[in-house]
Design a protein around this motif. Sequence first.
Motif, PDB file in Angstrom:
ATOM      1  N   UNK A 351       0.761  -1.126   0.040  1.00  0.00           N
ATOM      2  CA  UNK A 351      -0.117  -0.172   0.117  1.00  0.00           C
ATOM      3  C   UNK A 351       0.798   1.401  -0.056  1.00  0.00           C
ATOM      4  N   UNK A 352       2.001   1.210   0.715  1.00  0.00           N
ATOM      5  CA  UNK A 352       2.910   2.384   0.856  1.00  0.00           C
ATOM      6  C   UNK A 352       3.468   2.612  -0.670  1.00  0.00           C
ATOM      7  N   UNK A 353       3.967   1.251  -1.121  1.00  0.00           N
ATOM      8  CA  UNK A 353       4.535   1.322  -2.476  1.00  0.00           C
ATOM      9  C   UNK A 353       3.632   2.028  -3.333  1.00  0.00           C
ATOM     10  N   UNK A 354       2.326   1.705  -3.400  1.00  0.00           N
ATOM     11  CA  UNK A 354       1.481   2.437  -4.510  1.00  0.00           C
ATOM     12  C   UNK A 354       1.323   3.669  -4.124  1.00  0.00           C
ATOM     13  N   UNK A 355       1.211   4.201  -2.757  1.00  0.00           N
ATOM     14  CA  UNK A 355       1.490   5.811  -2.774  1.00  0.00           C
ATOM     15  C   UNK A 355       2.698   6.370  -3.055  1.00  0.00           C
ATOM     16  N   UNK A 356       3.751   6.038  -3.211  1.00  0.00           N
ATOM     17  CA  UNK A 356       4.884   6.276  -3.901  1.00  0.00           C
ATOM     18  C   UNK A 356       4.716   6.383  -5.565  1.00  0.00           C
ATOM     19  N   UNK A 357       4.268   5.507  -5.894  1.00  0.00           N
ATOM     20  CA  UNK A 357       3.906   5.147  -7.608  1.00  0.00           C
ATOM     21  C   UNK A 357       2.817   6.490  -7.917  1.00  0.00           C
ATOM     22  N   UNK A 358       1.842   6.462  -7.059  1.00  0.00           N
ATOM     23  CA  UNK A 358       0.906   7.627  -7.136  1.00  0.00           C
ATOM     24  C   UNK A 358       1.441   8.878  -7.313  1.00  0.00           C
ATOM     25  N   UNK A 359       2.345   9.281  -6.434  1.00  0.00           N
ATOM     26  CA  UNK A 359       2.997  10.462  -6.086  1.00  0.00           C
ATOM     27  C   UNK A 359       3.646  10.701  -7.408  1.00  0.00           C
ATOM     28  N   UNK A 360       4.647   9.834  -7.796  1.00  0.00           N
ATOM     29  CA  UNK A 360       5.432   9.774  -9.047  1.00  0.00           C
ATOM     30  C   UNK A 360       4.364   9.992 -10.422  1.00  0.00           C
ATOM     31  N   UNK A 361       3.247   9.510 -10.467  1.00  0.00           N
ATOM     32  CA  UNK A 361       2.560   9.792 -11.506  1.00  0.00           C
ATOM     33  C   UNK A 361       1.847  11.325 -11.615  1.00  0.00           C
ATOM     34  N   UNK A 362       1.345  11.659 -10.429  1.00  0.00           N
ATOM     35  CA  UNK A 362       0.583  12.797 -10.132  1.00  0.00           C
ATOM     36  C   UNK A 362       1.602  14.147 -10.434  1.00  0.00           C
ATOM     37  N   UNK A 363       2.699  13.916  -9.991  1.00  0.00           N
ATOM     38  CA  UNK A 363       3.663  15.209  -9.780  1.00  0.00           C
ATOM     39  C   UNK A 363       3.472  16.024 -10.917  1.00  0.00           C
TER      40      UNK A 363
END
Length: 447
Positions: A351-363
Motif C-alpha cells: 500500500x505504501x509502495x502504491x502511494x509512492x507510485x501515485x505521487x510519481x504519476x501525479x507530480x
Amino acid sequence: MQNTKEYLSKVTGNDYIDIELFNKFNVKRGLRNADGTGVLVGLTRVGDVHGYIMDEGEKTPVDGKLFYRGINVEDLVAAAAAEGRFGFEEVVYLLMFGVLPNKEQLDNFSSLIGEKRSLPPNFAEDSIMKAPSRDIMNKLARSVLTLYSWDDDPENQSPENVLRQCLELIARFPTIVAYSYMAKKHYYDNESLIIHLPPPSCSTAETLLSLIRPDQQFTKLEAEILDLALILHAEHGGGNNSTFAVHLVSSADTDTYAALTTGINSLKGAKHGGANIQVVGMVEDIKKHVKRWDNVGEVADYLLDILRGEAYDHSGLIYGQGHPVYTKSDPRAVLLRSKAATLAVEKNRVEEFELYRLIERLTPEVFKKFNGSGKDMCTNVDFYSGFVYGMLGIPTELYTPIFAISRVAGWAAHRMEEIVAGGRIIRPAYKCVQKRLDYTPLASREE
C-alpha cells in the motif's frame, strides 16, 4: 558571544551580492548555462550521464541512460541478476580499470577487497570508539583523514601508490560506516555495543548488512536489493558536486585521504547526498495528512499544497522529482522501483509502495497546474532509495553513508584519472564586485 547580532549583520550585509550582477557579468551560477546544461570544465572516460539531446540549440528530452566506462548500467545490472551473483564488485573493477574482468579476475579482485575490509590494529578502538559522532558522515570523514597516519607512504602521488590507497579505502568504507553507527548507538542512544568482524568472503552488500545487524542475518533478496542500490550510486559523471570536488582538490596534488574526504564532505550536504531523507520525510507527512492514500484527488491536492509552500517543510519542493540532467526518465529510479515493488510484497508494504507510485504519476500534472509548465519531469533515484532502505530496516542516519560506500568507487576512479590525465590545477575565475575603498585610520573611524 557578545555582539553576535552586530557581527552577523555585518557579515550578511557585506557578503550580499545583487542577483542582477550575476546576469551583468554572465556568471554561470552553479556552473550551469542559461539553458540548464552544465558548463563544460573537463573530460572523462569514467562515466556518462545521458538525459537529453541538443538539436539546433534546443534541448530534446530522451529516456535517461547511465554508462560506466561506456557500458550501460542496465546491462551490468541485468547480467548480474541473470547469473545470480552480486554486481557491485564487478562495477568497482570496471570503474577503476576501465575493462570488464573475466571470472578469475573478478574472483581475485573480490577476494582482495574482502581481505582489505579490516581496519588497522587498534583503529576502531582509538579512532572510532573513543571519539564517536552523532553524524556518521562526519565520523566517516574524520576516520578517512585519520587513516593517513596509518599509511607508511601517504604522500606518494604515483599511480601505483594512489591505486593501493583507493582500493583499501573502497574496501574499508563499509566497516568504518558500520562501526561508526554502532558507536553512535552505544554512546548516544544508550544501546548495547555490538561489533562484528567483517566477513572477508562476502560481497559489499552482504558485509554491510552483516555488520549493522546484531544477529548478522539477512535474506538473499535484501542483499540483492542493497547490491543494486550500490551499483546505481557508484558513479554519475565528473560534474556531480562530490566528484567534481574530488577532481578539484586532486588537481592541487593533495593526498588521497584528503581528496576522498572532500567527496564525503560534499556528499554530506542535504542538496546532494541527503535528498532521499527529505523524500522519506515528505511521504511520511503525506501519509499523516491524506486519509485515503489511493485517492487521486486527495493526494494531488496535498502535493499542490506542498508546491505552494503550505505543507510539509514549506520549501515549495516535491522531493525526489526532477533532475538537472535526466528529462524523461532516470534509469536508476526505474531499476530501483522494479526491485522496490518486489521487496514491498515481502515486507507487506504494498500500500505504501502504491502511494509512492501515485505521487510519481501525479507530480508532473500537479506542476503543470501550479505553474503552467509542461516540461518533462522525471522521478530521480532519491525518490525510491530511502523507501528501499527503510524496508531493509536500515536506519535513516545510514542512508547517506551507504551512498558514500558506493560512490567512493567513482571518486577513486576520477582521482586516478585526474592524476594520470589532469596535469593542471583547476582554477576558475571569480569577478570581484566590491568597490574600491580608502583606508581609514583607526582614530578616525566612526563609533
